[in-house]
Design a protein around this motif. Structure first.
Motif, PDB file in Angstrom:
ATOM      1  N   ASP A 184      -7.209 -26.136  -6.725  1.00  9.95           N
ATOM      2  CA  ASP A 184      -7.380 -27.545  -7.080  1.00  9.95           C
ATOM      3  C   ASP A 184      -6.929 -28.436  -5.928  1.00  9.95           C
ATOM      4  N   ASP A 185      -7.628 -29.538  -5.757  1.00 11.82           N
ATOM      5  CA  ASP A 185      -7.350 -30.468  -4.673  1.00 11.82           C
ATOM      6  C   ASP A 185      -6.976 -31.825  -5.271  1.00 11.82           C
ATOM      7  N   PRO A 186      -5.728 -32.261  -5.156  1.00 13.70           N
ATOM      8  CA  PRO A 186      -5.309 -33.528  -5.763  1.00 13.70           C
ATOM      9  C   PRO A 186      -5.985 -34.733  -5.116  1.00 13.70           C
ATOM     10  N   ILE A 187      -6.137 -35.801  -5.891  1.00 17.46           N
ATOM     11  CA  ILE A 187      -6.730 -37.043  -5.414  1.00 17.46           C
ATOM     12  C   ILE A 187      -5.614 -38.047  -5.123  1.00 17.46           C
ATOM     13  N   HIS A 188      -5.753 -38.772  -4.016  1.00 16.82           N
ATOM     14  CA  HIS A 188      -4.733 -39.744  -3.615  1.00 16.82           C
ATOM     15  C   HIS A 188      -5.342 -41.138  -3.478  1.00 16.82           C
ATOM     16  N   LEU A 189      -4.554 -42.122  -3.839  1.00 15.82           N
ATOM     17  CA  LEU A 189      -4.877 -43.520  -3.570  1.00 15.82           C
ATOM     18  C   LEU A 189      -4.388 -43.848  -2.168  1.00 15.82           C
ATOM     19  N   ILE A 190      -5.284 -44.354  -1.326  1.00 13.69           N
ATOM     20  CA  ILE A 190      -4.938 -44.687   0.060  1.00 13.69           C
ATOM     21  C   ILE A 190      -4.819 -46.202   0.171  1.00 13.69           C
ATOM     22  N   SER A 191      -3.625 -46.655   0.503  1.00 13.11           N
ATOM     23  CA  SER A 191      -3.369 -48.097   0.597  1.00 13.11           C
ATOM     24  C   SER A 191      -2.296 -48.347   1.644  1.00 13.11           C
ATOM     25  N   ARG A 192      -1.848 -49.593   1.743  1.00 14.46           N
ATOM     26  CA  ARG A 192      -0.839 -49.930   2.755  1.00 14.46           C
ATOM     27  C   ARG A 192       0.552 -50.065   2.148  1.00 14.46           C
ATOM     28  N   GLN A 193       0.733 -49.636   0.891  1.00 16.90           N
ATOM     29  CA  GLN A 193       2.049 -49.718   0.283  1.00 16.90           C
ATOM     30  C   GLN A 193       2.400 -48.404  -0.393  1.00 16.90           C
ATOM     31  N   PRO A 194       3.665 -47.989  -0.318  1.00 14.33           N
ATOM     32  CA  PRO A 194       4.076 -46.716  -0.915  1.00 14.33           C
ATOM     33  C   PRO A 194       4.153 -46.806  -2.441  1.00 14.33           C
ATOM     34  N   ASP A 195       4.093 -45.637  -3.085  1.00 14.54           N
ATOM     35  CA  ASP A 195       4.221 -45.562  -4.548  1.00 14.54           C
ATOM     36  C   ASP A 195       3.308 -46.570  -5.236  1.00 14.54           C
TER      37      ASP A 195
END
Length: 287
Positions: free
Chosen positions: A166-177
Motif C-alpha cells: 500500500d502507498d499512503p497519500i499525502h497532502l502537499i502544502s507549505r504548512q506542517p500538520d
C-alpha cells in the motif's frame, strides 16, 4: 487463412494513423503496406480501409480486426521472449510498464536484484499510467504492469493481480500538520484522470469540491508549484520517495492509500522470465 504479416501491417496502420508512418515504422515501402492491406481484405472478404482525401481510415470492421491484430502480434512477440528465457533464464527480455513514481523507486531496485540473480535477463521499462499500462498488457505489448488501484476496483477478465503493498497519500502544502479541510478555498494542482478522481474523492470526504487551477503529472513540477504558492496538491508516498523538496510539507492523510499491484494477463503459469520479475517485485516492495 490470416497472415501474421498482414495483421502486423494492419496493427501498425491503426497505431500510426497512416500508411506512410506505418511503412516507416515497419521499414516497408508504402506500396508494400498497401499490398498487404489488400491481401488482408481479400482474405477476410470485408473492406478494412477506406480513402479519405489523400489518406485512409479504418472501417468499423478494420478497427475491430486491428484491435485483435495488435493483441495477436503482441502475444507472438511475448512468446518469442518466453522461449528465449526458458533455458534457465540465461537470456531473454521482460517488458514492464509502470507509472512515474513506481518507475523511479520500485523498478530500479528490481533491476538491481535481477542483475544479481539473473544477469542474462533484460528488463525493459515503459513509463505509462495504469490505464495505458493495462491496455498494453492486454495487447501483449508488455509482460507485466505495475499499477496503482483502489480497494474494491473491479478486476477485468483476463488480468491477474499480485498485491505488492500500500502507498499512503499525502497532502502537499507549505504548512506542517495540515489538513484537507484547511484548503476548501485553496487552488489545487490536479494530475491524470485517475489522480483527479482520487483528489475529488478525498475532498468529498470533507464535503467540498477542489478548485483545480493547474495540472501536472510530474512530481517535481507539482512540488515546485506548491513551494511557489500556486496551490496545494496530493502525492503518493512513492512520489515523495523519488523526489522531495525541503520547502514543502507532506501530511499523510490517514485512512487513504493506493494499492500497488503487479498485473499479468492470461492463464497461469507465468513464463520463467515473468515469474522471476514478479518474485523480484514482491521481494523488493516487501523488503
Amino acid at each position: 487463412m490470416l497472415s501474421l504479416v498482414h495483421l502486423k501491417v494492419l496493427a501498425a496502420v491503426a497505431r500510426c494513423g497512416s500508411v506512410t508512418e506505418a511503412a516507416k515504422q515497419l521499414h516497408y515501402s508504402q506500396p508494400s503496406v498497401s499490398h498487404h492491406l489488400s491481401r488482408l481484405e481479400a482474405a477476410t472478404g470485408v473492406q478494412l480501409v477506406q480513402r479519405v482525401g489523400r489518406g485512409i481510415r479504418l472501417t468499423p470492421e478494420g478497427q475491430l480486426l486491428a484491435a485483435r491484430a495488435a493483441e495477436i502480434v503482441g502475444r507472438v512477440d511475448a512468446a518469442t521472449t518466453e522461449l528465449a528465457a526458458q533455458a534457465g533464464l540465461r537470456a531473454g527480455r521482460v517488458r514492464l510498464a509502470a507509472n512515474a513514481s513506481a518507475a523511479a523507486t520500485i523498478v530500479p531496485r528490481v533491476a538491481t536484484a535481477l542483475a544479481e540473480k539473473h544477469p542474462g535477463l533484460e528488463l525493459s521499462l515503459f513509463e505509462r499510467h495504469p490505464v495505458e499500462a493495462l491496455q498494453m498488457l492486454r495487447h501483449g505489448e508488455i509482460d507485466i504492469a505495475v499499477v496503482f488501484r483502489h480497494a474494491g476496483t473491479p478486476v477485468e477478465e483476463g488480468f491477474r493481480f499480485v498485491h505488492l503493498g500500500d502507498d499512503p497519500i499525502h497532502l502537499i502544502s507549505r504548512q506542517p500538520d495540515d489538513s484537507l479541510a484547511n484548503h476548501r478555498s485553496s487552488p489545487w494542482i490536479g494530475g491524470c484522470d485517475a489522480c483527479q478522481e482520487e483528489l475529488e474523492t478525498l475532498c468529498r470526504s470533507e464535503d467540498f469540491a477542489p478548485r483545480v487551477s493547474s495540472h501536472s503529472d510530474d512530481m517535481v513540477v507539482v512540488q515546485a508549484l506548491v513551494a511557489a504558492g500556486a496551490g496545494v496538491a496530493i502525492l503518493p508516498g512513492l512520489g515523495l520517495r523519488a523526489h522531495r523538496r525541503p520547502d514543502v510539507h507532506a501530511t499523510e492523510l490517514k485512512g487513504f492509500h493506493r494499492e500497488i499491484h503487479a498485473a499479468t494477463y492470461g492463464d497461469p503459469p507465468d513464463p520463467p522470465g515473468v515469474a522471476a520479475v514478479l518474485a523480484a517485485l514482491t521481494g523488493t516492495v516487501s523488503a
